[in-house]
Write a protein that holds these residues in place. Structure first.
Motif, mmCIF file in Angstrom:
data_model
loop_
_atom_site.group_PDB
_atom_site.id
_atom_site.type_symbol
_atom_site.label_atom_id
_atom_site.label_comp_id
_atom_site.label_asym_id
_atom_site.label_seq_id
_atom_site.Cartn_x
_atom_site.Cartn_y
_atom_site.Cartn_z
ATOM 1 N N LYS A 1 -4.503 -7.498 -15.196
ATOM 2 C CA LYS A 1 -4.413 -8.815 -14.586
ATOM 3 C C LYS A 1 -5.848 -9.233 -14.331
ATOM 4 C CE LYS A 1 -2.598 -11.210 -10.617
ATOM 5 N NZ LYS A 1 -1.692 -11.295 -9.505
ATOM 6 N N ASN A 2 -6.086 -10.495 -14.393
ATOM 7 C CA ASN A 2 -7.412 -10.986 -14.038
ATOM 8 C C ASN A 2 -7.812 -10.408 -12.676
ATOM 9 O OD1 ASN A 2 -9.663 -12.353 -13.264
ATOM 10 N ND2 ASN A 2 -8.840 -14.392 -13.724
ATOM 11 N N GLN A 3 -8.857 -9.599 -12.674
ATOM 12 C CA GLN A 3 -9.188 -8.881 -11.439
ATOM 13 C C GLN A 3 -9.474 -9.814 -10.278
ATOM 14 O OE1 GLN A 3 -11.810 -5.632 -11.329
ATOM 15 N NE2 GLN A 3 -10.853 -4.540 -13.019
ATOM 16 N N ARG A 4 -9.973 -11.006 -10.603
ATOM 17 C CA ARG A 4 -10.293 -11.930 -9.522
ATOM 18 C C ARG A 4 -9.051 -12.415 -8.788
ATOM 19 N NH1 ARG A 4 -14.745 -15.192 -12.097
ATOM 20 N NH2 ARG A 4 -13.148 -16.763 -12.351
ATOM 21 N N SER A 5 -7.887 -12.379 -9.477
ATOM 22 C CA SER A 5 -6.689 -12.931 -8.840
ATOM 23 C C SER A 5 -5.802 -11.863 -8.184
ATOM 24 C CB SER A 5 -5.882 -13.733 -9.867
ATOM 25 O OG SER A 5 -5.404 -12.858 -10.853
ATOM 26 N N ILE A 6 -6.310 -10.631 -8.123
ATOM 27 C CA ILE A 6 -5.533 -9.569 -7.462
ATOM 28 C C ILE A 6 -5.344 -9.895 -5.973
ATOM 29 C CG2 ILE A 6 -5.663 -7.162 -6.653
ATOM 30 C CD1 ILE A 6 -6.958 -6.461 -9.331
ATOM 31 N N THR A 7 -4.119 -9.697 -5.482
ATOM 32 C CA THR A 7 -3.854 -9.919 -4.053
ATOM 33 C C THR A 7 -3.325 -8.624 -3.422
ATOM 34 O OG1 THR A 7 -1.539 -10.505 -4.382
ATOM 35 C CG2 THR A 7 -3.143 -12.302 -4.503
ATOM 36 N N SER A 8 -3.266 -8.623 -2.082
ATOM 37 C CA SER A 8 -2.741 -7.438 -1.397
ATOM 38 C C SER A 8 -1.267 -7.234 -1.749
ATOM 39 C CB SER A 8 -2.908 -7.596 0.114
ATOM 40 O OG SER A 8 -2.282 -8.770 0.547
ATOM 41 N N LYS A 9 -0.562 -8.325 -2.037
ATOM 42 C CA LYS A 9 0.855 -8.221 -2.428
ATOM 43 C C LYS A 9 0.986 -7.410 -3.737
ATOM 44 C CE LYS A 9 4.846 -11.251 -2.758
ATOM 45 N NZ LYS A 9 5.080 -11.887 -4.071
ATOM 46 N N ASP A 10 0.087 -7.706 -4.701
ATOM 47 C CA ASP A 10 0.088 -6.922 -5.955
ATOM 48 C C ASP A 10 -0.071 -5.445 -5.628
ATOM 49 O OD1 ASP A 10 0.150 -9.199 -7.621
ATOM 50 O OD2 ASP A 10 -2.042 -9.398 -7.522
ATOM 51 N N VAL A 11 -1.024 -5.153 -4.738
ATOM 52 C CA VAL A 11 -1.338 -3.751 -4.445
ATOM 53 C C VAL A 11 -0.094 -3.040 -3.898
ATOM 54 C CG1 VAL A 11 -2.761 -2.201 -3.047
ATOM 55 C CG2 VAL A 11 -3.780 -4.243 -4.064
ATOM 56 N N PHE A 12 0.630 -3.689 -2.958
ATOM 57 C CA PHE A 12 1.824 -3.042 -2.401
ATOM 58 C C PHE A 12 2.941 -2.937 -3.451
ATOM 59 C CE2 PHE A 12 -0.279 -4.206 1.651
ATOM 60 C CZ PHE A 12 -0.290 -2.942 2.222
ATOM 61 N N GLU A 13 3.033 -3.918 -4.332
ATOM 62 C CA GLU A 13 4.052 -3.836 -5.401
ATOM 63 C C GLU A 13 3.727 -2.700 -6.371
ATOM 64 O OE1 GLU A 13 5.311 -8.510 -5.349
ATOM 65 O OE2 GLU A 13 4.531 -7.698 -7.232
ATOM 66 N N TRP A 14 2.461 -2.598 -6.742
ATOM 67 C CA TRP A 14 2.048 -1.536 -7.670
ATOM 68 C C TRP A 14 2.260 -0.166 -7.039
ATOM 69 C CZ3 TRP A 14 -3.152 -4.455 -8.876
ATOM 70 C CH2 TRP A 14 -2.889 -5.495 -9.780
ATOM 71 N N LYS A 15 2.032 -0.099 -5.751
ATOM 72 C CA LYS A 15 2.257 1.169 -5.045
ATOM 73 C C LYS A 15 3.724 1.584 -5.177
ATOM 74 C CE LYS A 15 2.289 3.289 -0.499
ATOM 75 N NZ LYS A 15 3.417 3.241 0.392
ATOM 76 N N GLU A 16 4.628 0.612 -4.986
ATOM 77 C CA GLU A 16 6.063 0.907 -5.102
ATOM 78 C C GLU A 16 6.410 1.473 -6.477
ATOM 79 O OE1 GLU A 16 8.433 0.913 -2.693
ATOM 80 O OE2 GLU A 16 6.591 0.658 -1.523
ATOM 81 N N LEU A 17 5.636 1.059 -7.493
ATOM 82 C CA LEU A 17 5.886 1.550 -8.853
ATOM 83 C C LEU A 17 5.224 2.903 -9.096
ATOM 84 C CD1 LEU A 17 5.326 -1.852 -10.707
ATOM 85 C CD2 LEU A 17 7.523 -0.725 -10.251
ATOM 86 N N GLY A 18 4.559 3.423 -8.106
ATOM 87 C CA GLY A 18 3.956 4.746 -8.208
ATOM 88 C C GLY A 18 2.570 4.760 -8.829
ATOM 89 N N GLY B 1 -17.561 -1.008 7.416
ATOM 90 C CA GLY B 1 -16.303 -0.302 7.632
ATOM 91 C C GLY B 1 -15.399 -0.936 8.681
ATOM 92 N N CYS B 2 -15.538 -2.264 8.865
ATOM 93 C CA CYS B 2 -14.643 -2.951 9.802
ATOM 94 C C CYS B 2 -13.209 -2.830 9.311
ATOM 95 C CB CYS B 2 -14.991 -4.434 9.893
ATOM 96 S SG CYS B 2 -16.589 -4.729 10.632
ATOM 97 N N LEU B 3 -12.275 -2.804 10.277
ATOM 98 C CA LEU B 3 -10.859 -2.771 9.952
ATOM 99 C C LEU B 3 -10.507 -3.831 8.905
ATOM 100 C CD1 LEU B 3 -8.252 -1.438 10.673
ATOM 101 C CD2 LEU B 3 -8.095 -2.895 12.702
ATOM 102 N N GLU B 4 -11.101 -5.007 9.073
ATOM 103 C CA GLU B 4 -10.845 -6.122 8.151
ATOM 104 C C GLU B 4 -11.219 -5.797 6.698
ATOM 105 O OE1 GLU B 4 -11.562 -10.182 9.712
ATOM 106 O OE2 GLU B 4 -12.901 -10.437 8.019
ATOM 107 N N THR B 5 -12.223 -4.945 6.497
ATOM 108 C CA THR B 5 -12.624 -4.624 5.117
ATOM 109 C C THR B 5 -11.618 -3.688 4.442
ATOM 110 O OG1 THR B 5 -13.990 -2.670 5.662
ATOM 111 C CG2 THR B 5 -15.102 -4.809 5.703
ATOM 112 N N TYR B 6 -10.740 -3.050 5.217
ATOM 113 C CA TYR B 6 -9.737 -2.152 4.640
ATOM 114 C C TYR B 6 -8.317 -2.714 4.643
ATOM 115 C CZ TYR B 6 -13.157 1.638 4.978
ATOM 116 O OH TYR B 6 -14.265 2.435 4.832
ATOM 117 N N ALA B 7 -7.996 -3.512 5.648
ATOM 118 C CA ALA B 7 -6.574 -3.804 5.858
ATOM 119 C C ALA B 7 -6.222 -5.294 5.945
ATOM 120 C CB ALA B 7 -6.090 -3.086 7.119
ATOM 121 N N SER B 8 -7.183 -6.191 5.719
ATOM 122 C CA SER B 8 -6.821 -7.617 5.618
ATOM 123 C C SER B 8 -6.413 -7.877 4.163
ATOM 124 C CB SER B 8 -8.020 -8.491 5.967
ATOM 125 O OG SER B 8 -9.048 -8.325 5.003
ATOM 126 N N GLY B 9 -5.823 -9.037 3.916
ATOM 127 C CA GLY B 9 -5.473 -9.398 2.540
ATOM 128 C C GLY B 9 -6.701 -9.352 1.640
#
Ligand code: BMX
Ligand code: CA
Ligand code: ZN
Length: 320
Positions: A217-234, A182-190
């Motif tokens: 999308k190929n799950q292996r290529s998911i990035t934190s940027k995708d996650v924030f973009e998808w969030k914006e789309l609801g 549960g290190c911060l890095e496991t939740y909030a790093s890229g």
């Protein structure tokens, strides 16, 4: 004659070197690929940089006063040794960087953690200039930290202090490569955000069709940027993951505030550079947590020196 120093930033994929003045101006800069096959090859790259920069300044009639090196990982600051660092370089542990480089120069050499050098730059020249009680956090591949306490870099016994990415915010949380949970890095790093997203996708079978299509999308290529973009789309899962990252950061930062009683916290690294909206979002959450007398006065800002902050800070060690 003006004084300059050599800064070197050892990264998992590239090594940057520069000649820098006390105001953080870079007059020469070199970028080399990090040879991942052995530590000997990496040391050779460092030596070549030092030799090349010495030759350059001879022609230009400027004075070099020292060399500062920065690297991710656990650094014995007193002895100039990288105890352990990136997994990208084969055999990259117990590397006696300062002793090795002494063969090629008579200048004083300093070696510190990458985010400690980032902190030096922010403290001497950046948005935290002169703030004597300061916490810096970088959100990138990992999460790194640096602390200025009463005007000095907090190093601990040998230099290992302020591994703030490995502050645990959940003792039942995901396992971290440091051996903890549960290190911060496991939740909030890229890397952490992408891992949490993948995990949730694997364990979810009740999504709306449009959301399933979004994540196709190929799950292996998911990035934190995708996650924030998808969030914006609801999108629901991405929103959960992004909220969890913000909440983990907020709790982590509350712990840091309780521990260090800082005036400011500076956030930097790829995630912040790519999404400055994260800073007010985190500030809002932190201000609701913890002891008001400690938490309320703290300002949270983004770093101001750009992508070379760590490199400039490496050089500035010479004057710290
Ligand atoms: C990790 C840790 C820190 C480092 C931080 C930021 C290692 C190899 N790294 O928590 O020492 O400062 O990441 O590193 O132990 P970056 O790679 O994200 O810049
Ligand atoms: Ca550090
Ligand atoms: Zn950890």
């Amino acid at each position: 004659m003006r004084d300059y120093s050599i800064g070197i930033d050892i990264g998992g994929t590239k090594i940057a070197g520069a000649i820098v003045d006390r105001q953080g101006n870079i007059i020469h800069k070199r970028i080399c690929e990090t040879p991942s096959e052995s530590k000997e090859r990496v040391l050779q790259v460092l030596a070549n940089l030092v030799i090349e920069f010495h030759q350059l300044v001879e022609k230009e009639n400027i004075r070099l006063v020292g060399i500062g090196v920065g690297s991710a990982g656990q650094i014995n600051f007193n002895e100039g040794i990288i105890l352990s660092g990136t997994d990208n370089i084969h055999g990259w542990y117990h590397v006696e960087v300062c002793d090795y480089l002494k063969q090629f120069t008579t200048l004083p050499i300093f070696l510190d953690n990458d985010v400690n050098t980032f902190t030096i730059a922010e403290y001497q020249l950046g948005s935290a200039r002169g703030i004597e009680n300061l916490v810096c956090l970088t959100l990138g591949t990992g999460i790194g930290g640096g602390v200025i306490a009463e005007g000095s870099m907090l190093r601990g016994e040998w230099g290992g202090a302020a591994e703030l990415g490995h502050m645990s915010v959940n003792m039942y949380g995901p396992s971290c490569n440091c051996g903890s949970r549960g290190c911060l890095e496991t939740y909030a790093s890229g890397t952490g955000i992408a891992n949490r997203m993948r995990e949730r996708l694997q364990n979810n079978d009740s999504l709306a069709d449009w959301e399933v299509a979004l994540y196709r999308k190929n799950q292996r290529s998911i990035t934190s940027k995708d996650v924030f973009e998808w969030k914006e789309l609801g999108a629901s899962i991405a929103t959960e993951v992004a909220e969890e990252a913000l909440q983990a950061l907020a709790y982590g930062m509350m712990n840091m505030i309780h521990t260090f009683n800082p005036t400011a916290i500076i956030l930097g690294g790829g995630l912040i550079d790519g999404n400055r909206d994260l800073v007010p979002a985190v500030q809002k959450r932190v201000s609701k947590l913890g002891m008001a007398s400690l938490v309320q006065p703290v300002t949270i800002r983004s770093s101001s020196l750009g992508e070379d902050t760590g490199l400039i800070g490496a050089a500035l060690q010479v004057w710290m």
